[in-house]
Scaffold this active site. Structure first.
Site, PDB file in Angstrom:
ATOM      1  CB  SER A  62      -0.916   0.008   1.231  1.00 29.54           C
ATOM      2  OG  SER A  62      -1.674  -1.176   1.273  1.00 29.54           O
TER       3      SER A  62
HETATM    4  N1  SAM Z   1      -0.795  -4.321   3.849  1.00 27.97           N
HETATM    5  C1  SAM Z   1      -0.079  -4.896   2.758  1.00 27.97           C
HETATM    6  C2  SAM Z   1       1.312  -4.372   2.635  1.00 27.97           C
HETATM    7  O1  SAM Z   1       1.689  -3.472   3.397  1.00 27.97           O
HETATM    8  O2  SAM Z   1       2.040  -4.874   1.790  1.00 27.97           O
HETATM    9  C3  SAM Z   1      -0.822  -4.709   1.474  1.00 27.97           C
HETATM   10  C4  SAM Z   1      -1.887  -5.681   1.317  1.00 27.97           C
HETATM   11  S1  SAM Z   1      -2.456  -5.894  -0.323  1.00 27.97           S
HETATM   12  C5  SAM Z   1      -3.090  -4.339  -0.733  1.00 27.97           C
HETATM   13  C6  SAM Z   1      -3.895  -6.883   0.018  1.00 27.97           C
HETATM   14  C7  SAM Z   1      -3.598  -8.286   0.426  1.00 27.97           C
HETATM   15  O3  SAM Z   1      -4.814  -8.892   0.857  1.00 27.97           O
HETATM   16  C8  SAM Z   1      -3.074  -9.153  -0.707  1.00 27.97           C
HETATM   17  O4  SAM Z   1      -1.860  -9.724  -0.343  1.00 27.97           O
HETATM   18  C9  SAM Z   1      -4.152 -10.221  -0.865  1.00 27.97           C
HETATM   19  O5  SAM Z   1      -3.660 -11.498  -1.245  1.00 27.97           O
HETATM   20  C10 SAM Z   1      -4.775 -10.251   0.505  1.00 27.97           C
HETATM   21  N2  SAM Z   1      -6.132 -10.805   0.582  1.00 27.97           N
HETATM   22  C11 SAM Z   1      -7.176 -10.635  -0.254  1.00 27.97           C
HETATM   23  N3  SAM Z   1      -8.235 -11.338   0.181  1.00 27.97           N
HETATM   24  C12 SAM Z   1      -7.850 -11.957   1.329  1.00 27.97           C
HETATM   25  C13 SAM Z   1      -8.493 -12.825   2.252  1.00 27.97           C
HETATM   26  N4  SAM Z   1      -9.766 -13.216   2.117  1.00 27.97           N
HETATM   27  N5  SAM Z   1      -7.776 -13.267   3.310  1.00 27.97           N
HETATM   28  C14 SAM Z   1      -6.488 -12.906   3.495  1.00 27.97           C
HETATM   29  N6  SAM Z   1      -5.831 -12.090   2.647  1.00 27.97           N
HETATM   30  C15 SAM Z   1      -6.505 -11.617   1.584  1.00 27.97           C
END
Ligand code: SAM
Length: 216
Positions: A62
């Site tokens: 992000s």
């Molecule tokens: N906070 C993170 C960082 O600092 O790098 C960014 C996260 S990224 C925008 C969103 C993440 O949510 C992705 O890695 C994705 O695989 C995960 N995600 C999506 N749906 C999910 C779920 N149901 N359970 C767990 N993770 C999930």
């Protein structure tokens, strides 16, 4: 001062303080954590830019400002148990780990979870548990949580998060369409149905995919 330290100081001033984030604990931690550890080698020179970056598997780390804004909204003092949904690169997890007592972070893609685990170990973030699972269910094992942060966008607020939020707890989650969402903060009062909602502004997150999110 090393090159990245300078870039971090500039990121703090121009992207984060300038936009109104003022929690000194959050600012200090983001000034210390080497964000460039969490991005691919080919993108190292962009690690402190004012935007999200790809981390593989069609996911992103992000934008620094959004990390700061969401973290500030959790109002952490150091004693909390925090649930994070969407570990991604692990950068937000590292920030939380320095600001709370314990962090449980759930990621659905195992390769990302594995990579994040290694970097967090290198940074000695020993108060973090990373689980590979559908985080739309939350993580019942250690509920309730003083704070819950969801870093993927959901069509609605999954009821699981409200159920797993402690009295007085804060939930921050992007809610809305698949391409644009509103960042919503929910504060749970001391009475069972006492929930306060606050709009923290527009945002764009990848989708929360799962039972209580978008269908993959
Ligand atoms: N906070 C993170 C960082 O600092 O790098 C960014 C996260 S990224 C925008 C969103 C993440 O949510 C992705 O890695 C994705 O695989 C995960 N995600 C999506 N749906 C999910 C779920 N149901 N359970 C767990 N993770 C999930």
């Amino acid at each position: 001062m090393d090159k990245y330290k300078k870039q971090r100081a500039r990121m703090l001033e121009r992207q984060i303080r300038a936009r109104g984030v003022s929690d000194e604990r959050v600012l200090k931690v983001m000034e210390e954590i080497p964000r460039h550890f969490f991005v691919d080698e080919a993108l190292l020179d962009q690690a402190y830019n004012d935007n999200p970056l790809p981390i593989g598997e069609r996911q992103t780390i992000s934008q620094p400002y959004i990390v700061a804004l969401m973290t500030e909204a959790l109002e952490l003092t150091g004693s909390e148990k925090v649930l994070e949904i969407g570990t991604g690169s692990g950068y937000q997890t590292a920030v939380l780990s320095r600001l709370a007592d314990r962090v449980i972070s759930v990621e659905r893609i195992s390769s990302l979870a594995e990579k994040a685990r290694k970097i967090l170990e290198r940074l000695k973030c020993f108060n973090v548990l990373i689980a590979v699972s559908d985080g739309s269910f939350g993580w019942k094992d250690e509920a309730p949580y003083d704070a819950i942060i969801v870093t993927a966008g959901a069509p609605d607020i999954p009821r699981t998060y409200i159920e797993q939020l402690a009295r007085g707890g804060r939930l921050v989650i992007p809610v809305g369409g698949a391409h644009e969402q509103k960042l919503v903060r929910v504060v749970r009062g001391t009475l069972p149905d006492d929930l306060e909602y606050e709009d923290l502004g527009g945002c764009r997150f990848v989708n929360l995919i799962g039972e209580y999110g978008w269908k993959g």
